[in-house]
Motif scaffolding. Structure first.
Motif, PDB file in Angstrom:
ATOM      1  N   LEU A  19       0.829  -1.207   0.000  1.00 47.05           N
ATOM      2  CA  LEU A  19       0.000   0.000   0.000  1.00 47.05           C
ATOM      3  C   LEU A  19       0.865   1.259   0.000  1.00 47.05           C
ATOM      4  O   LEU A  19       1.997   1.245   0.500  1.00 47.05           O
ATOM      5  CB  LEU A  19      -0.901   0.019   1.240  1.00 47.05           C
ATOM      6  N   PRO A  20       0.339   2.372  -0.535  1.00 46.44           N
ATOM      7  CA  PRO A  20       1.056   3.646  -0.402  1.00 46.44           C
ATOM      8  C   PRO A  20       1.296   3.934   1.086  1.00 46.44           C
ATOM      9  O   PRO A  20       0.501   3.517   1.941  1.00 46.44           O
ATOM     10  CB  PRO A  20       0.091   4.662  -1.007  1.00 46.44           C
ATOM     11  N   PRO A  21       2.372   4.645   1.413  1.00 45.72           N
ATOM     12  CA  PRO A  21       2.760   4.836   2.818  1.00 45.72           C
ATOM     13  C   PRO A  21       1.650   5.327   3.747  1.00 45.72           C
ATOM     14  O   PRO A  21       1.496   4.802   4.846  1.00 45.72           O
ATOM     15  CB  PRO A  21       3.902   5.855   2.743  1.00 45.72           C
ATOM     16  N   ASN A  22       0.862   6.314   3.345  1.00 43.02           N
ATOM     17  CA  ASN A  22      -0.166   6.828   4.257  1.00 43.02           C
ATOM     18  C   ASN A  22      -1.278   5.802   4.470  1.00 43.02           C
ATOM     19  O   ASN A  22      -1.800   5.672   5.577  1.00 43.02           O
ATOM     20  CB  ASN A  22      -0.722   8.178   3.796  1.00 43.02           C
ATOM     21  N   THR A  27       0.169   3.189   6.843  1.00 48.17           N
ATOM     22  CA  THR A  27       0.174   3.705   8.208  1.00 48.17           C
ATOM     23  C   THR A  27      -1.210   3.583   8.834  1.00 48.17           C
ATOM     24  O   THR A  27      -1.347   3.159   9.988  1.00 48.17           O
ATOM     25  CB  THR A  27       0.633   5.179   8.228  1.00 48.17           C
ATOM     26  N   ALA A  28      -2.233   3.930   8.069  1.00 42.45           N
ATOM     27  CA  ALA A  28      -3.604   3.843   8.588  1.00 42.45           C
ATOM     28  C   ALA A  28      -3.984   2.396   8.882  1.00 42.45           C
ATOM     29  O   ALA A  28      -4.527   2.096   9.946  1.00 42.45           O
ATOM     30  CB  ALA A  28      -4.581   4.460   7.583  1.00 42.45           C
ATOM     31  N   VAL A  29      -3.691   1.480   7.964  1.00 42.74           N
ATOM     32  CA  VAL A  29      -4.029   0.065   8.170  1.00 42.74           C
ATOM     33  C   VAL A  29      -3.288  -0.485   9.376  1.00 42.74           C
ATOM     34  O   VAL A  29      -3.871  -1.185  10.208  1.00 42.74           O
ATOM     35  CB  VAL A  29      -3.719  -0.775   6.913  1.00 42.74           C
ATOM     36  N   GLU A  30      -2.014  -0.164   9.507  1.00 37.37           N
ATOM     37  CA  GLU A  30      -1.236  -0.670  10.637  1.00 37.37           C
ATOM     38  C   GLU A  30      -1.771  -0.130  11.965  1.00 37.37           C
ATOM     39  O   GLU A  30      -1.788  -0.836  12.974  1.00 37.37           O
ATOM     40  CB  GLU A  30       0.239  -0.347  10.456  1.00 37.37           C
ATOM     41  N   ALA A  31      -2.231   1.114  11.967  1.00 36.11           N
ATOM     42  CA  ALA A  31      -2.803   1.688  13.185  1.00 36.11           C
ATOM     43  C   ALA A  31      -4.118   0.985  13.536  1.00 36.11           C
ATOM     44  O   ALA A  31      -4.356   0.644  14.703  1.00 36.11           O
ATOM     45  CB  ALA A  31      -3.040   3.187  13.002  1.00 36.11           C
TER      46      ALA A  31
END
Length: 129
Positions: free
Chosen positions: A30-33, A36-40
């Motif tokens: 996934l694109p970085p942002n 980041t959202a998925v990991e959060a």
């Protein structure tokens, strides 16, 4: 133990692990942002109990599906999770589990991480997730 029982046992032991690795590989693409959202959201959902290998695997795969499609469509993160990422995560999880316990700290961490992923200023210097 019969061959059928052995294969069922192995599927339970190996299946979720394999599915988890596949899910993590998808998230890394996934694109970085979005990543980041998925990991959060993933960290937040890890606090929910009870857990079930098949249900957990499906939940995370569906989360990856959602964010992959949103990234492909160029949908902003806030359009996916809304203004309250805790509400989004809890509603998302309700499709897979009968309940759980989420501490206030996990809720705040999720909210802050989504704010950063969406490119919004949190007023903090530290931008690590």
């Amino acid at each position: 133990m019969s061959d059928a029982e052995k294969s069922g046992f192995l599927a339970k032991v190996i299946g979720p692990k394999r599915r988890w690795r596949q899910y993590k590989a998808r998230v890394r693409q996934l694109p970085p942002n979005y990543r980041t959202a998925v990991e959060a959201i993933e960290r937040y959902m890890m606090h929910f109990v009870p857990t079930d290998g098949d249900s957990d695997a499906s939940r995370f795969e569906d989360l990856a599906d959602l964010f992959e499609q949103a990234a492909a469509d160029g949908m902003p993160i806030r359009e996916i999770v809304g203004q309250d990422p805790v509400e989004f995560a809890e509603a998302f999880v309700q499709n897979y589990t009968e309940g759980g316990y989420v501490p206030t700290r996990a809720r705040k961490h999720l909210t802050d991480a989504i704010t950063r992923a969406a490119g919004e200023d949190t007023g903090k210097e530290d931008t690590t997730v």
